[in-house]
Write an enzyme that holds these catalytic residues in place. Structure first.
Site, PDB file in Angstrom:
ATOM      1  N   GLY A   1      -5.828  -9.152   0.664  1.00  0.00           N
ATOM      2  CA  GLY A   1      -5.777  -9.997  -0.544  1.00  0.00           C
ATOM      3  C   GLY A   1      -4.825 -11.168  -0.393  1.00  0.00           C
ATOM      4  O   GLY A   1      -5.076 -12.266  -0.890  1.00  0.00           O
TER       5      GLY A   1
ATOM      6  N   LEU B   1      -5.932  -5.222  -1.873  1.00  0.00           N
ATOM      7  CA  LEU B   1      -6.823  -5.085  -0.717  1.00  0.00           C
ATOM      8  C   LEU B   1      -5.996  -4.996   0.564  1.00  0.00           C
ATOM      9  O   LEU B   1      -5.501  -6.014   1.069  1.00  0.00           O
ATOM     10  CB  LEU B   1      -7.776  -6.288  -0.645  1.00  0.00           C
ATOM     11  CG  LEU B   1      -8.514  -6.660  -1.944  1.00  0.00           C
ATOM     12  CD1 LEU B   1      -9.343  -7.931  -1.751  1.00  0.00           C
ATOM     13  CD2 LEU B   1      -9.401  -5.517  -2.412  1.00  0.00           C
ATOM     14  N   GLY B   2      -5.804  -3.775   1.035  1.00  0.00           N
ATOM     15  CA  GLY B   2      -5.096  -3.568   2.304  1.00  0.00           C
ATOM     16  C   GLY B   2      -5.929  -2.613   3.131  1.00  0.00           C
ATOM     17  O   GLY B   2      -7.149  -2.566   2.978  1.00  0.00           O
TER      18      GLY B   2
ATOM     19  N   GLU C   1       5.903  -2.786  -2.991  1.00  0.00           N
ATOM     20  CA  GLU C   1       6.057  -1.439  -3.559  1.00  0.00           C
ATOM     21  C   GLU C   1       7.466  -0.898  -3.344  1.00  0.00           C
ATOM     22  O   GLU C   1       8.001  -0.192  -4.194  1.00  0.00           O
ATOM     23  CB  GLU C   1       5.014  -0.497  -2.933  1.00  0.00           C
ATOM     24  CG  GLU C   1       3.608  -0.795  -3.429  1.00  0.00           C
ATOM     25  CD  GLU C   1       2.531  -0.560  -2.393  1.00  0.00           C
ATOM     26  OE1 GLU C   1       2.638  -1.113  -1.271  1.00  0.00           O
ATOM     27  OE2 GLU C   1       1.578   0.182  -2.700  1.00  0.00           O
TER      28      GLU C   1
ATOM     29  N   ARG D   1     -11.848   4.442   5.085  1.00  0.00           N
ATOM     30  CA  ARG D   1     -12.354   5.344   4.032  1.00  0.00           C
ATOM     31  C   ARG D   1     -13.637   4.785   3.433  1.00  0.00           C
ATOM     32  O   ARG D   1     -13.777   3.569   3.277  1.00  0.00           O
ATOM     33  CB  ARG D   1     -11.308   5.509   2.924  1.00  0.00           C
ATOM     34  CG  ARG D   1     -10.118   6.329   3.359  1.00  0.00           C
ATOM     35  CD  ARG D   1      -9.055   6.376   2.274  1.00  0.00           C
ATOM     36  NE  ARG D   1      -7.824   5.734   2.716  1.00  0.00           N
ATOM     37  CZ  ARG D   1      -6.821   5.395   1.916  1.00  0.00           C
ATOM     38  NH1 ARG D   1      -6.889   5.627   0.628  1.00  0.00           N
ATOM     39  NH2 ARG D   1      -5.749   4.798   2.405  1.00  0.00           N
TER      40      ARG D   1
ATOM     41  N   ARG E   1       8.433   7.364  -2.372  1.00  0.00           N
ATOM     42  CA  ARG E   1       7.062   7.170  -2.830  1.00  0.00           C
ATOM     43  C   ARG E   1       6.373   8.537  -2.780  1.00  0.00           C
ATOM     44  O   ARG E   1       6.306   9.159  -1.716  1.00  0.00           O
ATOM     45  CB  ARG E   1       6.349   6.195  -1.913  1.00  0.00           C
ATOM     46  CG  ARG E   1       4.951   5.924  -2.372  1.00  0.00           C
ATOM     47  CD  ARG E   1       4.292   4.913  -1.489  1.00  0.00           C
ATOM     48  NE  ARG E   1       3.017   4.536  -2.062  1.00  0.00           N
ATOM     49  CZ  ARG E   1       2.229   3.622  -1.543  1.00  0.00           C
ATOM     50  NH1 ARG E   1       2.594   2.977  -0.466  1.00  0.00           N
ATOM     51  NH2 ARG E   1       1.083   3.344  -2.114  1.00  0.00           N
TER      52      ARG E   1
ATOM     53  N   HIS F   1      -2.178   3.466  -6.006  1.00  0.00           N
ATOM     54  CA  HIS F   1      -1.598   2.110  -5.838  1.00  0.00           C
ATOM     55  C   HIS F   1      -0.831   1.651  -7.079  1.00  0.00           C
ATOM     56  O   HIS F   1      -0.647   0.456  -7.300  1.00  0.00           O
ATOM     57  CB  HIS F   1      -2.696   1.060  -5.524  1.00  0.00           C
ATOM     58  CG  HIS F   1      -3.217   1.139  -4.123  1.00  0.00           C
ATOM     59  ND1 HIS F   1      -4.538   0.914  -3.812  1.00  0.00           N
ATOM     60  CD2 HIS F   1      -2.601   1.406  -2.947  1.00  0.00           C
ATOM     61  CE1 HIS F   1      -4.714   1.054  -2.508  1.00  0.00           C
ATOM     62  NE2 HIS F   1      -3.557   1.363  -1.963  1.00  0.00           N
TER      63      HIS F   1
ATOM     64  N   GLY G   1      -2.519  -6.681   2.212  1.00  0.00           N
ATOM     65  CA  GLY G   1      -2.666  -7.431   3.470  1.00  0.00           C
ATOM     66  C   GLY G   1      -3.874  -8.347   3.490  1.00  0.00           C
ATOM     67  O   GLY G   1      -3.783  -9.514   3.920  1.00  0.00           O
TER      68      GLY G   1
ATOM     69  N   ASN H   1       9.068   6.026   2.382  1.00  0.00           N
ATOM     70  CA  ASN H   1       7.639   6.240   2.173  1.00  0.00           C
ATOM     71  C   ASN H   1       7.168   7.103   3.352  1.00  0.00           C
ATOM     72  O   ASN H   1       6.951   6.602   4.444  1.00  0.00           O
ATOM     73  CB  ASN H   1       6.945   4.869   2.159  1.00  0.00           C
ATOM     74  CG  ASN H   1       5.462   4.972   1.921  1.00  0.00           C
ATOM     75  OD1 ASN H   1       4.902   6.068   1.876  1.00  0.00           O
ATOM     76  ND2 ASN H   1       4.812   3.831   1.770  1.00  0.00           N
TER      77      ASN H   1
END
Ligand code: ADP
Length: 389
Positions: free
Chosen positions: A328, A207-208, A377, A239, A91, A179, A326, A11
């Protein structure tokens, strides 16, 4: 692809490469090279040989993706013990309109992915630099690209378009959603562990540091909070999330900000960091007494709740909610705030179960089941890569 084949999952981001080496479905090595081009550092953890490394790389080793991968090779070779890397799974953030599945890369397909750089200028070039670096390091391995957008290509048209003149849609200005590998992993998990939840109306909240939500009906994505870019939807670590486009016009015309200054503002200085003025990190904010930290969390939670209602409406109902990523997976506080007073939609969570950060966290009486499922992932990329061999 058998149990004795080694697959490397990469990744590659703007200044980092995360790597996982698998033997079959077993993780042999995981780690990351960070700070490329600045203060490069290597973290390397091998499970069998119990090697654990956390050390700076030299400036030469950390110049770019290619040099970093070359520096990693001797360490990987030790773990491979003479066996080859059969395939490298990458990825890749953007698969554009046409790639709805992972692909084995060829020079032609690689060039096609390069044409998508304008759609994801902050990510795609680095993902592709990772592919080039891996081709040089493992010339005999199959290179596979797995896309963050692919899972969302099932979006119905109304969730794929913006209300701009049609020509923009035709040239690719669409709601791609991201995602996707995380959502796919959650769906695959449910398919095996809870087939009824898989077959029903599902909302997944990833949610990360990056955060998005996805409305999924019978395993198919029908809507996502992320759109043309990974800026849209929920506020994130740094963001902004969804913004009135008029704000961007104001920043340009009244504040005289350039495109790259606006990009920095929206990608790097907004979200939880911008709102709190303290940190992008949910752990830090949760522990802070500063009212601005609380307000940042309140805004984050408010937007998740808003999207939950909107997604339940487009799904025509709701059976299951999954929290992952992370925040969530680890923040009982955020889950509690998102789920409180949601009895109107049939959702009640159990405080004790929620505190456990695992499994079913809804009450037995709750019509909507709520689950915490750790995403993976890397494993999704491994499975795709193995399937394509
Ligand atoms: P990325 O999108 O970079 O993969 P992660 O999925 O690792 O990010 O999520 C990072 C976020 O998860 C950070 O905001 C971090 O504070 C949050 N997080 C991790 N552990 C906890 C925890 N125990 N409580 C609250 N937040 C947590």
């Amino acid at each position: 692809m058998g149990k004795t084949d080694h697959i490397l999952v990469l990744n590659a981001g703007s200044s980092s490469i995360k790597f996982t080496l698998f033997l079959g479905d077993e993780v042999l090595v995981e780690g990351q090279i960070s700070g490329l081009g600045a203060v490069p550092n290597l973290k390397f953890n091998a499970t069998k040989s119990r090697t654990s490394i956390d050390r700076p790389l030299s400036a030469t080793e950390g110049t770019n993706h290619s040099a970093a991968l070359q520096a990693l090779l001797p360490l990987l070779d030790r773990e491979l013990a003479g066996n080859p890397v059969a395939a490298v799974g990458h990825r890749v953030v953007h698969g554009g309109v046409s790639f709805s599945e992972p692909i084995c890369l060829t020079p032609d397909l690689f060039r096609e992915l390069e044409t998508l750089i304008p759609l994801a200028p902050l990510h795609q070039p680095h993902n592709l630099a990772g592919v080039k670096a891996a081709e040089a390091a493992f010339p005999n391995a199959v290179q596979v690209a797995c896309f963050d957008t692919a899972f969302h290509r099932s979006h119905p048209w109304v969730n794929d378009t913006f209300a701009l003149p049609r020509s923009y849609y035709d040239e690719g200005v669409r709601r791609y959603g991201f995602h996707g590998l995380s959502y796919e992993y959650i769906c695959e998990y449910l398919k095996a562990a809870d087939p009824a939840a898989y077959a029903g109306k599902l909302i997944v909240a990833h949610l990360g540091n990056g955060a998005s939500m996805c409305a999924i009906n019978n395993g198919q994505s029908i809507g996502s909070t992320m759109g043309f870019t990974a800026l849209d939807g929920l506020p994130m670590g740094t963001r902004s999330g969804q913004l009135d486009p008029g704000v961007v016009l104001y920043l340009m015309t009244e504040k005289g900000l350039s495109a790259s200054e606006i990009s920095d503002l929206l990608y790097k200085d907004s979200g939880l960091k911008g709102l709190s003025g303290i940190s992008q990190d949910m752990r830090t904010l949760s522990q802070s007494d500063d009212p601005k930290a609380k307000e940042a969390i309140d805004y984050f939670v408010f937007r998740i709740r808003r999207e939950l209602g909107a997604m339940a409406a487009v799904l025509h109902g709701l059976d299951t909610v999954v929290f992952t990523g992370g925040i969530g997976e680890n923040s009982a506080l955020v889950r509690q705030l998102v789920c409180e007073d949601q009895g109107w939609i049939g959702l009640e969570i159990d405080e004790q179960q929620n505190a456990s950060n695992t499994g079913v966290i809804s009450r037995e009486t709750s019509r909507v089941k709520v689950l915490v499922i750790p995403t993976n992932e890397e494993d999704m990329i491994r499975r795709h890569t193995a399937a394509l061999m």
